[in-house]
Design a protein around this motif. Structure first.
Motif, PDB file in Angstrom:
ATOM      1  N   GLN A 203      17.922  44.900  79.135  1.00  0.00           N
ATOM      2  CA  GLN A 203      19.000  45.857  79.356  1.00  0.00           C
ATOM      3  C   GLN A 203      20.248  45.458  78.574  1.00  0.00           C
ATOM      4  O   GLN A 203      20.907  46.296  77.947  1.00  0.00           O
ATOM      5  N   LEU A 204      20.599  44.195  78.605  1.00  0.00           N
ATOM      6  CA  LEU A 204      21.801  43.744  77.912  1.00  0.00           C
ATOM      7  C   LEU A 204      21.664  43.887  76.401  1.00  0.00           C
ATOM      8  O   LEU A 204      22.637  44.228  75.710  1.00  0.00           O
ATOM      9  N   LEU A 205      20.478  43.663  75.874  1.00  0.00           N
ATOM     10  CA  LEU A 205      20.284  43.693  74.433  1.00  0.00           C
ATOM     11  C   LEU A 205      20.109  45.103  73.900  1.00  0.00           C
ATOM     12  O   LEU A 205      20.600  45.424  72.820  1.00  0.00           O
ATOM     13  N   GLU A 206      19.414  45.945  74.636  1.00  0.00           N
ATOM     14  CA  GLU A 206      19.038  47.259  74.110  1.00  0.00           C
ATOM     15  C   GLU A 206      19.979  48.380  74.528  1.00  0.00           C
ATOM     16  O   GLU A 206      19.943  49.447  73.916  1.00  0.00           O
ATOM     17  N   ARG A 207      20.787  48.159  75.542  1.00  0.00           N
ATOM     18  CA  ARG A 207      21.677  49.219  76.029  1.00  0.00           C
ATOM     19  C   ARG A 207      23.092  49.102  75.491  1.00  0.00           C
ATOM     20  O   ARG A 207      23.978  49.828  75.931  1.00  0.00           O
ATOM     21  N   GLY A 208      23.323  48.185  74.570  1.00  0.00           N
ATOM     22  CA  GLY A 208      24.655  48.045  73.988  1.00  0.00           C
ATOM     23  C   GLY A 208      25.701  47.582  74.975  1.00  0.00           C
ATOM     24  O   GLY A 208      26.872  47.989  74.876  1.00  0.00           O
ATOM     25  N   LEU A 209      25.325  46.727  75.920  1.00  0.00           N
ATOM     26  CA  LEU A 209      26.261  46.244  76.930  1.00  0.00           C
ATOM     27  C   LEU A 209      27.061  45.034  76.473  1.00  0.00           C
ATOM     28  O   LEU A 209      27.973  44.609  77.169  1.00  0.00           O
ATOM     29  N   ILE A 210      26.721  44.474  75.315  1.00  0.00           N
ATOM     30  CA  ILE A 210      27.426  43.305  74.793  1.00  0.00           C
ATOM     31  C   ILE A 210      28.507  43.782  73.829  1.00  0.00           C
ATOM     32  O   ILE A 210      28.222  44.476  72.844  1.00  0.00           O
ATOM     33  N   THR A 211      29.758  43.413  74.105  1.00  0.00           N
ATOM     34  CA  THR A 211      30.894  43.801  73.286  1.00  0.00           C
ATOM     35  C   THR A 211      31.690  42.554  72.905  1.00  0.00           C
ATOM     36  O   THR A 211      31.406  41.443  73.371  1.00  0.00           O
ATOM     37  N   THR A 212      32.718  42.748  72.095  1.00  0.00           N
ATOM     38  CA  THR A 212      33.559  41.623  71.695  1.00  0.00           C
ATOM     39  C   THR A 212      34.369  41.079  72.860  1.00  0.00           C
ATOM     40  O   THR A 212      34.832  39.930  72.806  1.00  0.00           O
ATOM     41  N   ASP A 213      34.547  41.860  73.906  1.00  0.00           N
ATOM     42  CA  ASP A 213      35.328  41.403  75.058  1.00  0.00           C
ATOM     43  C   ASP A 213      34.517  40.539  76.014  1.00  0.00           C
ATOM     44  O   ASP A 213      35.074  39.651  76.663  1.00  0.00           O
ATOM     45  N   ASN A 214      33.216  40.788  76.131  1.00  0.00           N
ATOM     46  CA  ASN A 214      32.422  40.055  77.123  1.00  0.00           C
ATOM     47  C   ASN A 214      31.359  39.149  76.519  1.00  0.00           C
ATOM     48  O   ASN A 214      30.615  38.498  77.250  1.00  0.00           O
TER      49      ASN A 214
END
Length: 315
Positions: A154-165
């Motif tokens: 989910q974290l890798l494929e749903r674009g949940l990783i941003t420069t803030d987190n």
């Protein structure tokens, strides 16, 4: 009589194959097996387990969460789903009353999504995206590997990783032994280091994990060195290809003659095709430039910088 039949008389007496199974045999043996094999009962089973969790039918375990929350569950299901729960429940002897355990440090909603997943291995998409980080921690703490893999996906494929987190997720991935997630976060930080180095997560990591900060700085430096080395090799290859094309063009001019620039004393073939070398056209343009350039001072003309100024102009 056919000679083939005389040589092989047994071919005329081959018995017929046995008949196929009768419908009675299929109805008694084959059909029920096929029905069981192709019957899809996943949705019904999933709904049953979800109802068992939602209604708490004959629940024998209460889970205490933050803010005074209580979640009712079944000790047998939790023990079969997690070896950590099994060890915790074995240490609590049941003497006719409901056993109780505590899960602190995460929101009660995350605990509820986690326990529901242990029942039916299912989740709601929006709930998973909202509590992915907390579920990653719980799946690691209670050794639920299939939930950990789902959280990583989910974290890798749903674009949940941003420069803030990304800094926080990177540290969490290291703590939770999630190598795929930590590698992705590491590459993400190297790619967007300028924006990430000014984030709040980076400032917090500098205070709590200075060694990790130094390691990331070293990775950034090494990546810059590798990038410069790649660019140097690419430029060297470009220069080599240009020199190779120039040498091929010179061999072409001196050996076969070129319709573009000569030589003039060379008798060209009538059926000779037009020149295909781009270097010949470049040489022609450069010679024409030398002949007509009036700025032959060093630094005045970019094309004439390396041409000696004491030499006479070409005719």
């Amino acid at each position: 009589m056919d000679r083939r039949n005389e040589e092989f008389p047994c071919e005329r007496t081959v018995p017929n194959p046995p008949p196929l199974p009768t419908n009675l045999y299929e109805s008694r043996f084959i059909s029920p097996m096929r029905r069981r094999r192709h019957c899809s009962i996943f949705s019904a089973t999933k709904n049953t387990w979800d109802c068992l969790f939602d209604e708490g039918y004959r629940a024998d375990l209460s889970i205490n969460t933050d803010n005074g929350g209580i979640i009712y569950a079944h000790a047998t299901i939790l023990g079969m789903s997690s070896p950590v729960f099994r060890s915790m429940l074995n240490s609590k002897q049941s003497r006719g009353h409901r056993r109780s355990i505590s899960i602190r440090g995460v929101p009660p909603e995350s605990v509820q999504v986690f326990i529901r997943f242990l029942y039916s291995s299912s989740y709601e998409e929006d709930k998973m995206q909202e509590h992915a980080l907390n579920l990653l921690m719980l799946s690691h703490a209670y050794v639920v590997p299939h939930l950990k893999r789902e959280c990583e996906r989910q974290l890798l494929e749903r674009g949940l990783i941003t420069t803030d987190n990304v800094v926080d997720i990177f540290q969490l991935a290291l703590l939770c032994d999630a190598p795929r997630l930590s590698l992705f976060c590491h590459r993400f930080m190297l790619k967007h280091f300028k924006a990430i180095s000014s984030s709040q997560g980076w400032e917090a990591m500098k205070k709590s994990h200075p060694v990790l900060e130094k390691q990331i700085f070293k990775s950034v430096t090494d990546e810059d060195i590798r990038k410069k080395e790649r660019m140097r090799k690419i430029n060297e290859r470009k220069v080599y290809m240009q020199l190779y094309e120039a040498m091929e063009a010179l061999v072409h001019i001196c050996k076969d003659g070129c319709r573009t620039i000569g030589p003039c004393d060379k008798v060209l073939k009538k059926d000779q095709t037009p020149c295909k070398y781009s270097a010949c056209k470049g040489l022609e343009l450069l010679i024409r430039h030398f002949a007509g350039c009036k700025m032959r001072v060093y630094g005045g003309c970019k094309n004439c910088q390396n041409y000696p100024t004491d030499r006479p102009l070409p005719p």
